[in-house]
Design an enzyme around this catalytic site. Structure first.
Site, mmCIF file in Angstrom:
data_model
loop_
_atom_site.group_PDB
_atom_site.id
_atom_site.type_symbol
_atom_site.label_atom_id
_atom_site.label_comp_id
_atom_site.label_asym_id
_atom_site.label_seq_id
_atom_site.Cartn_x
_atom_site.Cartn_y
_atom_site.Cartn_z
ATOM 1 N N LYS A 136 104.179 23.913 -31.614
ATOM 2 C CA LYS A 136 103.848 22.540 -31.176
ATOM 3 C C LYS A 136 103.345 21.795 -32.405
ATOM 4 O O LYS A 136 102.883 22.407 -33.362
ATOM 5 C CB LYS A 136 102.743 22.582 -30.111
ATOM 6 C CG LYS A 136 102.676 21.345 -29.245
ATOM 7 C CD LYS A 136 103.645 21.376 -28.088
ATOM 8 C CE LYS A 136 103.687 20.050 -27.375
ATOM 9 N NZ LYS A 136 104.537 20.096 -26.169
ATOM 10 N N ASP A 176 107.191 14.826 -27.101
ATOM 11 C CA ASP A 176 106.105 15.083 -26.140
ATOM 12 C C ASP A 176 105.441 13.719 -25.951
ATOM 13 O O ASP A 176 106.091 12.682 -26.183
ATOM 14 C CB ASP A 176 105.130 16.152 -26.678
ATOM 15 C CG ASP A 176 104.111 16.616 -25.635
ATOM 16 O OD1 ASP A 176 104.495 17.374 -24.735
ATOM 17 O OD2 ASP A 176 102.933 16.202 -25.683
#
Ligand code: NDP
Length: 456
Positions: A136, A176
């Site tokens: 991430k 995201d």
């Protein structure tokens, strides 16, 4: 296999000791510690059943990221002022494949938030059965209120550094919160200028150059497919349910669209300023126009739908209206214990997470105590990353599949994830516990893969 009390105790003690060490090492990383804490009951069961892994300290290895990169992102705003943000990439675990996970641009981004998201991503990716590891990244940059030129300059500066650390067989970022097709386009443009046309290095790309049909819709649609499978097991369907959704971004919009298409009544959506409650059902075409095209706040929705109510500075989970299914699709820890109590008081039967870790640990425990069907994001929102992996497959074949094929694959993947979580929970003697089911099914795969690759 029957597990002796002694082995159970040994496994419990081992997992507790790993967590205590992690708390000492990362005292201020509350989100990361929360994500790991939620995992502990499953880890204890797993290591009790697999005591030969204790001496390899697999859990100790698993909670430490393989790599955490932090970097400066300088850029020039429209007033010619030099701004500086902090960028990150967390490459948490590559036992199952290249690191894969989105980029988040939001002022709340820090190492703890990204470590929690990357940790969750390892297990989510494992559940998809595709060959991808967990990562991430992102920055504490706030895209809200920025001009298109500012967004572009920020993305270019961010990629100037990130490009050193990614690659289609090594680490493949996607979007995201705050990173949609526009941002992915700017990031890809800069990557291409520096490294050449390397389609597979980012997913969530526009359809014009290497994107997959259905990627935009995938997380929200996949979430609803997951619920559909649960409803089938309960001999129910969406037409019997009233749904509350939080958020009004990518995941929320397409969850609303698919739930409406399957016959549900969807009454709410929200942004960080307030909530819309529309008793006639959310008008998803209007919502898309406001959020995707005009990039406006939700107050614009009410101007077009005078019967809808707007609750400023409120959360969906505070509202005094009855509903049966909750789809939290905004952000982490958006549901506290008192909000969970309010939800159950107003008829909640099923909660399925579109966001990552939207439910506080105390609220998760309360849902279990009230026999609410609770399905965690790492299982239910895996549709986005699954279609990202399909995008990687299409890019490497230099082919574009049609939307029907992608949707069929997505639906099959979500069905498989649902059944795996359900069946694993049953196998470990915790029926209807989808949290245990998802954690155990994914941990089994990752831990065995790590073990077989040695101590590296
Ligand atoms: P978007 O940026 O498209 O939308 C986020 C939505 O949540 C917006 O409505 C935003 O409101 C709201 N929101 C964000 N932060 C807060 C906050 N602190 N308080 C209240 N509302 C907030 O993001 P996505 O829809 O992509 O992501 C939503 C969630 O889903 C995240 O948890 C993400 O990690 C998760 N997820 C996303 C996937 C994807 O494919 N996009 C895949 C799997 C999970 P505002 O505009 O006011 O900020």
């Amino acid at each position: 296999m029957k597990v002796s009390q002694e082995i159970k105790q040994e496994a419990n003690q081992y997992v507790d000791e790993v967590f205590q060490k992690l708390q000492v090492q990362n005292p201020n990383e509350t989100e990361f510690l929360q994500a790991v804490e939620e995992f502990l009951p499953a880890a204890k069961l797993f290591f009790a059943k697999n005591p030969h892994l204790l001496e390899k300290n697999i859990f100790g290895q698993l909670v430490e990221p393989e790599r955490l990169i932090s970097f400066r992102v300088p850029w020039v705003d429209d007033q010619q002022q030099v701004q500086v943000n902090r960028g990150y990439r967390v490459q948490f675990n590559s036992a199952l494949g290249p690191y894969k996970g989105g980029l988040r641009f939001h002022p709340t981004v820090n190492a703890s938030v990204l470590k929690f998201l990357a940790f969750e991503q390892i297990f989510k990716n494992s559940l998809t059965q595709l060959m991808i590891g967990g990562g991430k990244g992102g920055a504490d940059f706030d895209p809200k209120g920025k001009s298109d030129g500012e967004i572009m300059r920020f993305c270019q500066s961010f990629m100037l550094e990130l490009q050193r650390h990614i690659g289609e067989n090594f680490d493949v970022p996607a979007g995201d919160i705050g990173v949609g097709a526009r941002e992915i386009g700017y990031l890809f443009g800069m990557y291409k200028k520096l490294n050449g046309m390397d389609f597979g290095v980012l997913t969530g790309k526009p359809l014009l150059y290497g994107g997959s049909p259905g990627r935009t819709e995938a997380t929200g649609y996949g979430l609803v497919y997951f619920v559909e499978n649960l409803l089938k097991d309960l001999h129910e369907d969406f037409s019997q349910h009233t749904v509350h959704v939080s958020g009004s971004g990518n995941v929320a919009i397409y969850a609303i669209e698919k739930a409406l298409a399957l016959g549900a009544k969807v009454l709410t959506c929200s942004d960080s300023d307030g909530v819309i409650y529309d008793p006639a059902g959310i008008d998803v075409t209007l919502l898309k126009e406001i959020k995707e095209i005009k990039r406006q706040r939700l107050t614009a929705y009410q101007k077009n739908r005078p019967d809808a109510q707007y609750f400023s500075k409120k959360s969906v989970w505070d509202l005094p209206f009855d509903f049966t299914i909750a789809l939290p699709c905004a952000t982490q820890n958006e549901i506290s214990l008192s909000q969970a109590q309010n939800m159950v008081d107003h008829g909640l039967k099923i909660i399925v997470e579109g966001a990552n870790m939207p439910t506080a640990i105390s609220a998760v425990a309360f849902f279990a105590q009230e026999n609410i069907y609770y399905c965690p994001g790492k299982a239910a929102n895996a549709g986005g990353v699954a279609v990202s992996a399909l995008e990687m497959a299409q890019d490497s074949q230099r082919m574009i599949w049609n939307i029907e094929k992608v949707d069929q694959e997505l639906s099959a993947i979500m069905k498989n994830i649902y059944q795996t979580c359900r069946d694993t929970a049953n196998a470990y003697d915790c029926p209807n516990n989808f949290l245990m089911g998802s954690n155990l099914a994914s941990l089994e795969k990752v831990a065995f893969a790590m073990d077989s690759q040695g101590i590296v």
